[in-house]
Design a protein around this motif. Structure first.
Motif, PDB file in Angstrom:
ATOM      1  N   ARG A 281       0.923  -1.154  -0.030  1.00 36.34           N
ATOM      2  CA  ARG A 281       0.164  -0.300  -0.246  1.00 36.34           C
ATOM      3  C   ARG A 281       0.961   1.061  -0.216  1.00 36.34           C
ATOM      4  O   ARG A 281       2.058   1.503   0.308  1.00 36.34           O
ATOM      5  CB  ARG A 281      -1.021  -0.166   1.121  1.00 36.34           C
ATOM      6  CG  ARG A 281      -2.338  -1.318   1.207  1.00 36.34           C
ATOM      7  CD  ARG A 281      -2.601  -1.195   0.278  1.00 36.34           C
ATOM      8  NE  ARG A 281      -4.041  -2.075   0.479  1.00 36.34           N
ATOM      9  CZ  ARG A 281      -3.811  -3.316   0.024  1.00 36.34           C
ATOM     10  NH1 ARG A 281      -3.064  -3.575  -0.786  1.00 36.34           N
ATOM     11  NH2 ARG A 281      -5.329  -3.905  -0.152  1.00 36.34           N
ATOM     12  N   ASP A 282       0.183   2.000  -0.383  1.00 37.04           N
ATOM     13  CA  ASP A 282       0.974   3.631  -0.653  1.00 37.04           C
ATOM     14  C   ASP A 282       0.522   4.990   0.173  1.00 37.04           C
ATOM     15  O   ASP A 282      -1.302   5.348   0.114  1.00 37.04           O
ATOM     16  CB  ASP A 282       0.870   4.290  -2.167  1.00 37.04           C
ATOM     17  CG  ASP A 282       1.493   5.545  -2.485  1.00 37.04           C
ATOM     18  OD1 ASP A 282       2.120   5.616  -1.664  1.00 37.04           O
ATOM     19  OD2 ASP A 282       1.329   5.505  -3.482  1.00 37.04           O
ATOM     20  N   LEU A 283       0.243   5.085   1.431  1.00 32.92           N
ATOM     21  CA  LEU A 283       0.407   5.940   1.680  1.00 32.92           C
ATOM     22  C   LEU A 283       0.816   7.476   1.645  1.00 32.92           C
ATOM     23  O   LEU A 283      -0.426   8.221   1.562  1.00 32.92           O
ATOM     24  CB  LEU A 283       1.211   6.167   3.172  1.00 32.92           C
ATOM     25  CG  LEU A 283       0.666   7.099   4.350  1.00 32.92           C
ATOM     26  CD1 LEU A 283      -0.492   6.899   5.264  1.00 32.92           C
ATOM     27  CD2 LEU A 283       1.606   7.702   5.677  1.00 32.92           C
ATOM     28  N   ARG A 284       1.204   7.759   0.925  1.00 33.80           N
ATOM     29  CA  ARG A 284       1.333   9.513  -0.121  1.00 33.80           C
ATOM     30  C   ARG A 284      -0.260   9.068  -0.676  1.00 33.80           C
ATOM     31  O   ARG A 284      -0.799  10.302  -0.933  1.00 33.80           O
ATOM     32  CB  ARG A 284       2.628   9.243  -1.691  1.00 33.80           C
ATOM     33  CG  ARG A 284       2.585  10.662  -1.522  1.00 33.80           C
ATOM     34  CD  ARG A 284       3.705  10.674  -2.161  1.00 33.80           C
ATOM     35  NE  ARG A 284       4.687  10.839  -1.173  1.00 33.80           N
ATOM     36  CZ  ARG A 284       6.822  10.558  -1.338  1.00 33.80           C
ATOM     37  NH1 ARG A 284       5.995   9.815  -2.696  1.00 33.80           N
ATOM     38  NH2 ARG A 284       6.936   9.995  -0.122  1.00 33.80           N
ATOM     39  N   THR A 285      -0.802   8.068  -1.660  1.00 31.72           N
ATOM     40  CA  THR A 285      -1.909   8.759  -2.426  1.00 31.72           C
ATOM     41  C   THR A 285      -3.163   8.191  -1.242  1.00 31.72           C
ATOM     42  O   THR A 285      -4.345   9.237  -1.418  1.00 31.72           O
ATOM     43  CB  THR A 285      -1.937   7.418  -3.416  1.00 31.72           C
ATOM     44  OG1 THR A 285      -1.229   7.059  -3.800  1.00 31.72           O
ATOM     45  CG2 THR A 285      -3.338   6.756  -4.328  1.00 31.72           C
ATOM     46  N   LEU A 286      -3.708   7.313   0.093  1.00 34.53           N
ATOM     47  CA  LEU A 286      -3.805   6.956   0.757  1.00 34.53           C
ATOM     48  C   LEU A 286      -4.182   8.884   1.458  1.00 34.53           C
ATOM     49  O   LEU A 286      -5.657   9.543   1.330  1.00 34.53           O
ATOM     50  CB  LEU A 286      -3.645   6.423   1.644  1.00 34.53           C
ATOM     51  CG  LEU A 286      -4.852   6.596   2.688  1.00 34.53           C
ATOM     52  CD1 LEU A 286      -6.332   6.145   1.912  1.00 34.53           C
ATOM     53  CD2 LEU A 286      -4.444   5.628   3.944  1.00 34.53           C
ATOM     54  N   LEU A 287      -3.168   9.933   1.652  1.00 34.81           N
ATOM     55  CA  LEU A 287      -3.499  11.240   1.835  1.00 34.81           C
ATOM     56  C   LEU A 287      -4.001  12.093   0.973  1.00 34.81           C
ATOM     57  O   LEU A 287      -3.961  13.255   1.282  1.00 34.81           O
ATOM     58  CB  LEU A 287      -1.934  11.481   2.461  1.00 34.81           C
ATOM     59  CG  LEU A 287      -1.319  10.576   3.369  1.00 34.81           C
ATOM     60  CD1 LEU A 287      -0.083  10.781   4.145  1.00 34.81           C
ATOM     61  CD2 LEU A 287      -2.658  10.912   5.038  1.00 34.81           C
TER      62      LEU A 287
END
Length: 188
Positions: A136-142
């Motif tokens: 998973r990619d935190l930057r995309t979620l944020l």
């Protein structure tokens, strides 16, 4: 994903590509909207070439411009582990909390932390402690939940892998809380 076990991992490296040498691993385990455990490992640079790791000059130059506190964590003066021992320690720690089929692994950027870790595990001939479909990619979620970026002042030293992972874990909890319900992420 609401009830999954999440691992927020932050790496400090001597490069930006998939073969970057890792100098520190910070990891935070999140379950049911709360931090349940942390892990910090310094990684020795002495064996980087043995595993095909490739530092880059621009990253080394960048490190020279960082705070004394951040540089002390990666300058080789602190106790550190070889790359395979560090990766085994990360795997064992993750296994204490979730099986590879259950672990959701968050990196801050789709092409950095998880990619470098995967490449390092492969170079050392070790199994990855999570399934590829759980990257998973935190930057995309944020980007989807920008309000989750504001979790208060950064605590600790920036560019210290565990302190960065801790801040990112707070953001993950906040973003998932916005997604699922305000009560889920209220433990930040």
């Amino acid at each position: 994903m609401k009830d999954a076990t999440h691992f927020v991992i932050d790496l400090e490296t001597m490069g930006k590509g998939p073969l970057a040498p890792i100098v520190a691993i910070g990891a935070v385990c999140v379950a049911k909207g709360a931090v349940i455990d942390e892990l910090y490992i310094r990684v020795s640079l002495l064996d980087w070439a043995d595993y095909g790791r490739q530092p880059d000059a621009s990253t080394i130059q960048w490190w020279l411009q960082q705070s004394d506190e951040a540089r002390r964590e990666i300058d080789g003066t602190q106790t550190s582990k070889t790359l395979p021992i560090a990766l085994i320690a990360l795997s064992d720690w993750m296994a204490a909390h979730a099986t590879p089929e259950e672990a959701i692994v968050w990196g801050n950027g789709s092409s950095f932390d998880n990619v470098i870790l995967r490449s390092s595990y492969e170079a050392c001939g070790l199994p990855l402690p999570w399934q590829f479909r759980h990257d998973r990619d935190l930057r995309t979620l944020l980007a989807l939940y920008p309000e989750a970026k504001d979790v208060g002042a950064f605590e600790g030293t920036k560019h210290h892998a565990l302190h960065d992972a801790g801040h990112e874990a707070k953001q993950l909890i906040a973003a998932l809380g916005v997604h699922y319900s305000p009560a889920w992420g209220s433990k930040v």
